[in-house]
Design a protein around this motif. Structure first.
Motif, PDB file in Angstrom:
ATOM      1  N   LYS A   1      66.837  -7.630  12.078  1.00  0.00           N
ATOM      2  CA  LYS A   1      65.627  -7.653  11.263  1.00  0.00           C
ATOM      3  C   LYS A   1      65.316  -9.075  10.812  1.00  0.00           C
ATOM      4  O   LYS A   1      64.171  -9.519  10.837  1.00  0.00           O
ATOM      5  CB  LYS A   1      65.803  -6.736  10.056  1.00  0.00           C
ATOM      6  CG  LYS A   1      64.575  -6.655   9.152  1.00  0.00           C
ATOM      7  CD  LYS A   1      64.848  -5.854   7.889  1.00  0.00           C
ATOM      8  CE  LYS A   1      65.045  -4.381   8.195  1.00  0.00           C
ATOM      9  NZ  LYS A   1      65.181  -3.585   6.940  1.00  0.00           N
ATOM     10  N   ARG A   2      66.365  -9.808  10.381  1.00  0.00           N
ATOM     11  CA  ARG A   2      66.186 -11.188   9.930  1.00  0.00           C
ATOM     12  C   ARG A   2      65.547 -12.041  11.020  1.00  0.00           C
ATOM     13  O   ARG A   2      64.580 -12.766  10.777  1.00  0.00           O
ATOM     14  CB  ARG A   2      67.552 -11.762   9.529  1.00  0.00           C
ATOM     15  CG  ARG A   2      67.692 -13.296   9.659  1.00  0.00           C
ATOM     16  CD  ARG A   2      67.036 -14.059   8.547  1.00  0.00           C
ATOM     17  NE  ARG A   2      67.736 -13.864   7.308  1.00  0.00           N
ATOM     18  CZ  ARG A   2      68.855 -14.536   6.953  1.00  0.00           C
ATOM     19  NH1 ARG A   2      69.383 -15.424   7.778  1.00  0.00           N
ATOM     20  NH2 ARG A   2      69.409 -14.318   5.794  1.00  0.00           N
ATOM     21  N   PHE A   3      66.083 -11.960  12.247  1.00  0.00           N
ATOM     22  CA  PHE A   3      65.562 -12.798  13.329  1.00  0.00           C
ATOM     23  C   PHE A   3      64.129 -12.405  13.689  1.00  0.00           C
ATOM     24  O   PHE A   3      63.303 -13.255  14.006  1.00  0.00           O
ATOM     25  CB  PHE A   3      66.463 -12.713  14.558  1.00  0.00           C
ATOM     26  CG  PHE A   3      66.106 -13.705  15.623  1.00  0.00           C
ATOM     27  CD1 PHE A   3      66.355 -15.057  15.439  1.00  0.00           C
ATOM     28  CD2 PHE A   3      65.505 -13.292  16.810  1.00  0.00           C
ATOM     29  CE1 PHE A   3      66.015 -15.986  16.411  1.00  0.00           C
ATOM     30  CE2 PHE A   3      65.171 -14.215  17.783  1.00  0.00           C
ATOM     31  CZ  PHE A   3      65.428 -15.568  17.582  1.00  0.00           C
ATOM     32  N   ASP A   4      63.829 -11.110  13.616  1.00  0.00           N
ATOM     33  CA  ASP A   4      62.455 -10.649  13.847  1.00  0.00           C
ATOM     34  C   ASP A   4      61.506 -11.291  12.848  1.00  0.00           C
ATOM     35  O   ASP A   4      60.456 -11.814  13.218  1.00  0.00           O
ATOM     36  CB  ASP A   4      62.389  -9.125  13.738  1.00  0.00           C
ATOM     37  CG  ASP A   4      60.968  -8.593  13.707  1.00  0.00           C
ATOM     38  OD1 ASP A   4      60.235  -8.818  14.677  1.00  0.00           O
ATOM     39  OD2 ASP A   4      60.584  -7.989  12.689  1.00  0.00           O
ATOM     40  N   TYR A   5      61.880 -11.278  11.573  1.00  0.00           N
ATOM     41  CA  TYR A   5      61.049 -11.909  10.545  1.00  0.00           C
ATOM     42  C   TYR A   5      60.912 -13.406  10.795  1.00  0.00           C
ATOM     43  O   TYR A   5      59.838 -13.990  10.598  1.00  0.00           O
ATOM     44  CB  TYR A   5      61.637 -11.667   9.155  1.00  0.00           C
ATOM     45  CG  TYR A   5      61.526 -10.246   8.657  1.00  0.00           C
ATOM     46  CD1 TYR A   5      60.586  -9.360   9.179  1.00  0.00           C
ATOM     47  CD2 TYR A   5      62.371  -9.769   7.653  1.00  0.00           C
ATOM     48  CE1 TYR A   5      60.482  -8.070   8.723  1.00  0.00           C
ATOM     49  CE2 TYR A   5      62.267  -8.466   7.182  1.00  0.00           C
ATOM     50  CZ  TYR A   5      61.324  -7.616   7.727  1.00  0.00           C
ATOM     51  OH  TYR A   5      61.217  -6.324   7.259  1.00  0.00           O
ATOM     52  N   MET A   6      61.991 -14.048  11.215  1.00  0.00           N
ATOM     53  CA  MET A   6      61.949 -15.481  11.514  1.00  0.00           C
ATOM     54  C   MET A   6      60.974 -15.775  12.653  1.00  0.00           C
ATOM     55  O   MET A   6      60.194 -16.737  12.602  1.00  0.00           O
ATOM     56  CB  MET A   6      63.348 -15.990  11.865  1.00  0.00           C
ATOM     57  CG  MET A   6      64.306 -16.044  10.670  1.00  0.00           C
ATOM     58  SD  MET A   6      66.053 -16.162  11.145  1.00  0.00           S
ATOM     59  CE  MET A   6      66.097 -17.728  12.015  1.00  0.00           C
ATOM     60  N   GLN A   7      61.012 -14.938  13.690  1.00  0.00           N
ATOM     61  CA  GLN A   7      60.086 -15.123  14.822  1.00  0.00           C
ATOM     62  C   GLN A   7      58.634 -14.965  14.374  1.00  0.00           C
ATOM     63  O   GLN A   7      57.779 -15.797  14.709  1.00  0.00           O
ATOM     64  CB  GLN A   7      60.386 -14.100  15.921  1.00  0.00           C
ATOM     65  CG  GLN A   7      61.583 -14.420  16.787  1.00  0.00           C
ATOM     66  CD  GLN A   7      61.707 -13.431  17.931  1.00  0.00           C
ATOM     67  OE1 GLN A   7      61.583 -12.217  17.749  1.00  0.00           O
ATOM     68  NE2 GLN A   7      61.955 -13.930  19.124  1.00  0.00           N
TER      69      GLN A   7
END
Length: 396
Positions: A88-94
């Protein structure tokens, strides 16, 4: 003050922390740590979720430099292991990093300013102070953003003072009252103050796809997806296209032609169907008038929908030679129509309002006409018979 490990390394998935305080408010437990990898909601970016000692962290927020981790259960240990939901974190970062490049491209091409940003679970939007964007503009913006992504440039962050921030090519001014300002910069692409966390290189965004644009409060709202979200969206749309290609037995490049052909055929059939319904309704209305000497008509249909019944009633009501009270119902969709064009004092709407609930129905109307709906067949039949009895006793 909570030490913010997510700013030091946005890719850190796990850490050891010490519990500083545990508060309980309205049945919700809030844990304060000496340091955390959990990003608190802010800057348009939702908070991280994850676990503390395998207990769920559902929401994280910051207040006066202290970060609160909202949980359902109270951790037992003083020293704990924190794990962030990194997918989820990396999705938000993208998504957030893509939003910066998208805003930068719009500012570069059309001098448009980002006035709003929403990063949700299902979609991401920005609001741009350009009232109208045509598809030519959208394509230019999308192409430039993906060119930025392919450059695989470093996304830099700088913590500076208000005076130092003036040295940066910010696309929008910094809010007043801020002392320490975090600037996110991609040279020659975008530069603005932001408290969110981002990928390290633009290439990690993968791709940005603009899904649609719409006018919103004299601005333009842009819906888009980046990275894994964009890939999943393409995969689903590709599946749909391939299914349509198989169903229409045509190559994908001819699907649109096939759909347009089907649409035109459906339009023709609808016109033909409407004409036939009118013909059948006139025949049924004629049959009712010729075979009913009474001026109170009760009739039920088990193979006609309510729209057909309304059409029949409309034709009869326009017939000057046949003044009557109509009670027509359909057991196909359990609805009833009650119409009065006799010179008798029967208030159709009031009769419905006073009695229809006793038959588990809903409906209403005016003095001359009312209609109602029921859940089961028996109730529409019973209520129709009740109307007939009420009318007969009134007219008699």
């Amino acid at each position: 003050m909570t030490e913010k490990l997510f700013y030091e390394n946005a890719y850190l998935k796990e850490c050891r922390s010490k519990i500083v305080d545990i508060l309980e408010e309205n049945g919700r437990i809030k844990v304060v740590l000496d340091k955390t990898i959990f990003y608190p909601e802010g800057g348009g970016q939702p908070s991280d979720t994850g676990t503390i000692d395998d207990l769920k962290v559902s929401y994280v927020y910051e207040d006066n430099g202290i970060i609160y981790h909202c949980m359902e259960d109270r951790p037992k240990n003083k020293n704990v292991i924190c794990k962030v939901d990194f997918k989820k974190r990396f999705d938000y970062m993208q998504q957030h990093s893509g939003e910066h490049l998208l805003s930068g491209a719009i500012f570069t091409l059309f001098n448009g300013n980002n006035r709003g940003f929403h990063l949700g679970k299902d979609y991401v939007t920005i609001d741009i102070d350009i009232e109208h964007m045509d598809q030519r503009m959208v394509k230019r913006i999308e192409n430039l953003v993906n060119e930025y992504i392919c450059r695989n440039s470093t996304i830099e962050t700088h913590m500076v003072s208000k005076s130092e921030s003036k040295k940066f090519p910010l696309r929008k001014p910094v809010k007043n009252g801020l002392k320490n300002i975090r600037i996110v910069q991609v040279p020659n692409m975008d530069c603005c103050a932001c408290c969110g966390i981002h990928v390290s290189m633009t290439g990690e965004i993968g791709i940005l796809k603009i899904l649609k644009v719409e006018r919103y409060k004299k601005m333009t709202r842009i819906y888009f997806k980046c990275g894994s979200r964009a890939l999943e969206d393409f995969q689903e749309e590709h599946r749909i296209i391939m299914d349509l290609s198989r169903d229409f037995s045509v190559d994908t490049c001819h699907i649109e032609d096939s759909i347009n052909s089907e649409r035109n055929e459906i339009k023709d059939l609808l016109v033909e169907n409407k004409h036939m319904r009118q013909v059948l309704a006139r025949e049924e209305a004629k049959n009712i008038m010729e075979n009913n000497s009474s001026n109170i008509i009760l009739k039920g249909y088990d193979r006609k929908k309510f729209d057909q019944i309304k059409l029949i009633a409309s034709i009869i009501s326009k017939e000057e030679s046949k003044k009557c009270i109509l009670i027509l119902y359909s057991t196909l969709d359990n609805r009833v129509l009650f119409a009065n064009n006799l010179n008798v004092e029967i208030n159709c709407g009031k009769l419905f309002k006073d009695n229809i609930k006793d038959f588990d129905g809903k409906g209403g109307g005016n003095v001359h006409q009312a209609q109602g709906a029921f859940s089961v067949k028996d109730d529409v039949i019973k209520f129709s018979n009740f109307l007939y009895s009420s009318v007969v006793s009134t007219v008699s």
